[in-house]
Design a protein around this motif. Structure first.
Motif, PDB file in Angstrom:
ATOM      1  N   MET A  61       0.841  -1.185   0.000  1.00  0.00           N
ATOM      2  CA  MET A  61       0.000   0.000   0.000  1.00  0.00           C
ATOM      3  C   MET A  61       0.883   1.244   0.000  1.00  0.00           C
ATOM      4  N   LEU A  62       0.294   2.393  -0.279  1.00  0.00           N
ATOM      5  CA  LEU A  62       0.996   3.675  -0.243  1.00  0.00           C
ATOM      6  C   LEU A  62       0.337   4.584   0.778  1.00  0.00           C
ATOM      7  N   ASP A  63       1.174   5.339   1.519  1.00  0.00           N
ATOM      8  CA  ASP A  63       0.597   6.288   2.452  1.00  0.00           C
ATOM      9  C   ASP A  63       0.267   7.592   1.731  1.00  0.00           C
ATOM     10  N   GLN A  64      -0.144   8.621   2.463  1.00  0.00           N
ATOM     11  CA  GLN A  64      -0.591   9.867   1.842  1.00  0.00           C
ATOM     12  C   GLN A  64       0.510  10.581   1.068  1.00  0.00           C
ATOM     13  N   SER A  65       1.772  10.331   1.408  1.00  0.00           N
ATOM     14  CA  SER A  65       2.878  10.962   0.699  1.00  0.00           C
ATOM     15  C   SER A  65       3.438  10.086  -0.417  1.00  0.00           C
ATOM     16  N   GLY A  66       2.802   8.939  -0.638  1.00  0.00           N
ATOM     17  CA  GLY A  66       3.240   8.055  -1.715  1.00  0.00           C
ATOM     18  C   GLY A  66       4.294   7.049  -1.318  1.00  0.00           C
ATOM     19  N   MET A  67       4.592   6.930  -0.021  1.00  0.00           N
ATOM     20  CA  MET A  67       5.606   5.992   0.436  1.00  0.00           C
ATOM     21  C   MET A  67       4.988   4.612   0.673  1.00  0.00           C
ATOM     22  N   PRO A  68       5.661   3.543   0.229  1.00  0.00           N
ATOM     23  CA  PRO A  68       5.089   2.204   0.367  1.00  0.00           C
ATOM     24  C   PRO A  68       5.156   1.670   1.792  1.00  0.00           C
ATOM     25  N   PHE A  69       4.159   0.870   2.145  1.00  0.00           N
ATOM     26  CA  PHE A  69       4.198   0.130   3.397  1.00  0.00           C
ATOM     27  C   PHE A  69       3.401  -1.150   3.206  1.00  0.00           C
ATOM     28  N   CYS A  70       3.574  -2.075   4.151  1.00  0.00           N
ATOM     29  CA  CYS A  70       2.933  -3.384   4.040  1.00  0.00           C
ATOM     30  C   CYS A  70       1.709  -3.430   4.941  1.00  0.00           C
ATOM     31  N   GLY A  71       0.526  -3.417   4.345  1.00  0.00           N
ATOM     32  CA  GLY A  71      -0.716  -3.488   5.096  1.00  0.00           C
ATOM     33  C   GLY A  71      -1.217  -4.919   5.196  1.00  0.00           C
ATOM     34  N   GLU A  72      -2.119  -5.141   6.138  1.00  0.00           N
ATOM     35  CA  GLU A  72      -2.728  -6.454   6.349  1.00  0.00           C
ATOM     36  C   GLU A  72      -1.675  -7.535   6.533  1.00  0.00           C
ATOM     37  N   SER A  73      -0.613  -7.190   7.269  1.00  0.00           N
ATOM     38  CA  SER A  73       0.482  -8.124   7.489  1.00  0.00           C
ATOM     39  C   SER A  73       0.871  -8.109   8.952  1.00  0.00           C
TER      40      SER A  73
END
Length: 224
Positions: A61-73
């Motif tokens: 997923m991407l946060d509001q600034s466009g940085m990736p992170f791993c959701g639902e993990s």
């Protein structure tokens, strides 16, 4: 405007000479040049290639600034492969190692955005390097003299006086190719400091006091 992600860790260069041994070393008499320099990431023309980012066991997923992170993990892990970025390398007293740096980046981040990182690097010695300009592709392609090698290390998370901070501690090895650097070897270390979970150049943070501060500091040795 959405912040552009820079798969950083740049890299820069950095060579650290080995301590003198009690007995004469096997390569005694070899000329060594001490190097100190800086790795200043280009912005905004970065990354040259985003590579691939995956989220093992979760959803990327991407946060509001466009940085990736791993959701639902449950682990929050991110894997980065084959990202490409460029920077300006400036050695204090040795112009033949100053110029345009090109880096490929791989990394396995945990939930704290810490973990092992590795890749390849090339530096094209040039008279000028403008980190705020476009990537000088024509100049790089025409170069007949360059340094090339590999890098590896770890990115670690700290809280420094209440400020979340990530420090990349990297080892670099490489060789000169062509011209006056042909056959030279270098070995060193680079320390890279960033302030976002996914590394970004300081210019992206909007803090004027940091905009002219290089992200990486390099020390090392060139050996004939």
């Amino acid at each position: 405007m959405k912040t552009k992600v820079v798969f950083l860790l740049s890299i820069g260069l950095i060579l650290l000479s080995l301590p003198a041994l009690a007995d004469p070393p096997a390569d005694a008499g070899v000329n060594r040049i001490q190097i100190e320099g800086f790795d200043d990431w280009a912005w905004p023309d970065n990354p040259l290639s985003p590579g691939t980012v995956t989220c093992p066991g979760g959803v990327l997923m991407l946060d509001q600034s466009g940085m990736p992170f791993c959701g639902e993990s449950s682990t929050g892990r991110l894997h980065i492969r084959d990202a490409v970025l460029w920077s300006c390398i400036a050695a204090v007293d040795e112009p033949p190692i100053s110029g345009v740096g090109l880096f490929t980046i791989n990394g396995n981040f945990d939930a704290d955005s810490s973990g092992p990182v590795w890749g390849k690097w090339t530096i094209y010695p040039t008279v000028d390097c403008d980190k705020s300009g476009p990537y000088p592709a024509d100049q790089v392609q025409a170069s007949t003299m360059y340094w090339s090698g590999t890098w590896q290390g770890k990115r670690l998370f700290y809280v420094d006086m209440g400020v979340p901070t990530w420090v990349g501690d990297l080892d670099l090895v490489g060789r000169g190719n062509g011209g006056i650097i042909d056959g030279l070897h270098f070995k060193g270390i680079e320390l890279i400091t960033t302030y976002t979970p996914f590394p970004l150049p300081y210019e992206a943070l909007g803090i004027p006091a940091l905009e002219e501060v290089p992200e990486g500091f390099v020390t090392g040795t060139i050996k004939e």
